[in-house]
Write a protein that holds these residues in place. Structure first.
Motif, mmCIF file in Angstrom:
data_model
loop_
_atom_site.group_PDB
_atom_site.id
_atom_site.type_symbol
_atom_site.label_atom_id
_atom_site.label_comp_id
_atom_site.label_asym_id
_atom_site.label_seq_id
_atom_site.Cartn_x
_atom_site.Cartn_y
_atom_site.Cartn_z
ATOM 1 N N PRO A 3 -1.292 12.619 -17.260
ATOM 2 C CA PRO A 3 -2.514 11.999 -17.797
ATOM 3 C C PRO A 3 -2.900 10.780 -16.960
ATOM 4 N N LYS A 4 -4.173 10.656 -16.761
ATOM 5 C CA LYS A 4 -4.683 9.541 -15.955
ATOM 6 C C LYS A 4 -4.549 8.240 -16.730
ATOM 7 N N LYS A 5 -4.006 7.203 -16.055
ATOM 8 C CA LYS A 5 -3.822 5.908 -16.695
ATOM 9 C C LYS A 5 -5.168 5.239 -16.944
ATOM 10 N N SER A 6 -5.222 4.496 -18.043
ATOM 11 C CA SER A 6 -6.441 3.742 -18.323
ATOM 12 C C SER A 6 -6.604 2.619 -17.311
ATOM 13 N N GLY A 7 -7.796 2.036 -17.287
ATOM 14 C CA GLY A 7 -8.077 0.983 -16.318
ATOM 15 C C GLY A 7 -7.124 -0.186 -16.430
ATOM 16 N N PHE A 8 -6.796 -0.599 -17.673
ATOM 17 C CA PHE A 8 -5.918 -1.751 -17.873
ATOM 18 C C PHE A 8 -4.508 -1.447 -17.383
ATOM 19 N N LEU A 9 -3.986 -0.269 -17.755
ATOM 20 C CA LEU A 9 -2.625 0.085 -17.342
ATOM 21 C C LEU A 9 -2.536 0.268 -15.838
ATOM 22 N N ARG A 10 -3.565 0.827 -15.242
ATOM 23 C CA ARG A 10 -3.574 1.001 -13.788
ATOM 24 C C ARG A 10 -3.580 -0.360 -13.079
ATOM 25 N N GLU A 11 -4.363 -1.284 -13.598
ATOM 26 C CA GLU A 11 -4.406 -2.637 -13.035
ATOM 27 C C GLU A 11 -3.053 -3.326 -13.199
ATOM 28 N N LEU A 12 -2.420 -3.138 -14.369
ATOM 29 C CA LEU A 12 -1.124 -3.744 -14.632
ATOM 30 C C LEU A 12 -0.049 -3.182 -13.712
ATOM 31 N N SER A 13 -0.109 -1.884 -13.470
ATOM 32 C CA SER A 13 0.875 -1.244 -12.597
ATOM 33 C C SER A 13 0.663 -1.636 -11.137
ATOM 34 N N ARG A 14 -0.590 -1.734 -10.719
ATOM 35 C CA ARG A 14 -0.898 -2.031 -9.322
ATOM 36 C C ARG A 14 -0.504 -3.460 -8.952
ATOM 37 N N ASN A 15 -0.675 -4.395 -9.888
ATOM 38 C CA ASN A 15 -0.384 -5.806 -9.607
ATOM 39 C C ASN A 15 0.741 -6.324 -10.492
ATOM 40 N N ARG A 16 1.744 -5.495 -10.704
ATOM 41 C CA ARG A 16 2.804 -5.853 -11.654
ATOM 42 C C ARG A 16 3.569 -7.110 -11.252
ATOM 43 N N PHE A 17 3.759 -7.329 -9.943
ATOM 44 C CA PHE A 17 4.514 -8.505 -9.515
ATOM 45 C C PHE A 17 3.706 -9.787 -9.729
ATOM 46 N N SER A 18 2.405 -9.712 -9.551
ATOM 47 C CA SER A 18 1.553 -10.879 -9.808
ATOM 48 C C SER A 18 1.560 -11.230 -11.291
ATOM 49 N N TYR A 19 1.480 -10.211 -12.154
ATOM 50 C CA TYR A 19 1.517 -10.461 -13.583
ATOM 51 C C TYR A 19 2.905 -10.945 -14.022
#
Length: 308
Positions: A3-19
């Motif tokens: 299943p395709k990740k939602s926009g928020f989860l995709r953003e969280l996964s892509r920049n996980r180290f920054s968060y």
């Protein structure tokens, strides 16, 4: 097919180290800001430690009467506003001036030394600053009085002259915080399109002309936004600063006693946290209203400087 990740989860996964880097600050804000909201109820109770916040006696707005019926209420509110206005106005002016000066300096070694010198006081505690002030303004041994005495001038008893202290505190506040405050404005200046300055050079503009016609107008939205944010704290005194420097010197209270120090003394004497919670709630509500009102006015007359 995954299943395709939602926009928020995709953003969280892509920049996980920054968060992840921001996580400690988020936890801190949650614990000391949002998680404390239920405890505001004690501002309307006669709080009892054994009964807890949900079983203590409900007394409505009587805790607020403790402050507003006091003979010193209007004095400490006036002092709080006066000192914060002085800190805000002069602190902003000096921080902007330092940022502009740092931006105009071309010698890299000197600017690094100057910035480090100006920022260093921000890392000193107010306790250390209070000793520095005593070294300067002590009646018999203070450096200022020795200089005045050397030139044959009168040497005032600084710690007994209440009318002088709003200006002394303002000077010390600027000395301690203006350097750190200038960093924000310097960052805003470096974000200005350099082609504007190049066009001004072609037209033969002087440095002062470029500051007046380019730097300051483009810096104005940042100044307005930071000023609006600081208005939310205008009913909060700098407790650490005032208690470290003034302490329990009652002679100076007419011009230096603010809401926070007044409530702290009352809490020490009475021991009722409900009174302190009521005044803290009052400060927060007034700050919120001021930010909302002044943001509305700013948005109407100067949209670039509004928060929202």
């Amino acid at each position: 097919m995954k299943p395709k990740k939602s926009g928020f989860l995709r953003e969280l996964s892509r920049n996980r180290f920054s968060y992840l880097l921001a996580l400690p600050a988020v936890i801190y804000v949650f614990i000391f800001s949002y998680a404390t909201y239920p405890y505001l109820i004690i501002a309307f109770e006669r709080f009892n430690y054994q009964q807890g916040i949900f079983h203590s006696e409900w007394i409505g707005f009587k805790n607020f009467e403790f402050f507003f019926k006091s003979s010193d209420a209007w004095t400490v509110m006036a002092n709080t506003i006066k000192l914060n206005v002085l800190f805000l106005v002069f602190g902003t002016v000096f921080a902007v001036a330092l940022a502009v000066l740092f931006n105009e300096i071309r010698q890299k070694l000197f600017i690094k030394l100057a910035q480090s010198t100006m920022i260093f006081p921000s890392f000193l505690s107010w306790i250390i600053v209070s000793y520095l002030m005593y070294m300067l303004f002590a009646t018999d041994t203070g450096m200022v009085n020795r200089i005045l005495d050397y030139f044959g001038l009168s040497t005032p008893n600084w710690y007994s002259e209440a009318k002088m202290w709003p200006w002394l505190l303002t000077g010390m506040k600027i000395w301690k915080d203006a350097g750190m405050g200038s960093i924000i404005y310097l960052a805003a200046i470096t974000g200005i399109d350099q082609s504007l300055y190049e066009s001004a050079d072609i037209d033969g503009a002087t440095r002062w002309r470029k500051i007046r016609s380019i730097t300051l107008p483009l810096l104005a939205p940042t100044i307005a936004i930071l000023t609006l944010l600081n208005l939310g704290k205008i009913f909060y005194g700098d407790f650490g600063m005032l208690y470290a420097i003034i302490g329990d010197n009652g002679v100076l209270y007419p011009t230096t006693d603010v809401i926070d120090t007044y409530v702290f003394r009352a809490l020490r004497q009475i021991g009722d946290p409900s009174n302190a919670a009521a005044i803290g709630l009052f400060q927060s509500v007034v700050g919120f209203v001021l930010v909302f009102v002044f943001n509305f006015i700013t948005r109407k007359f100067y949209k670039e400087g509004a928060l929202y």
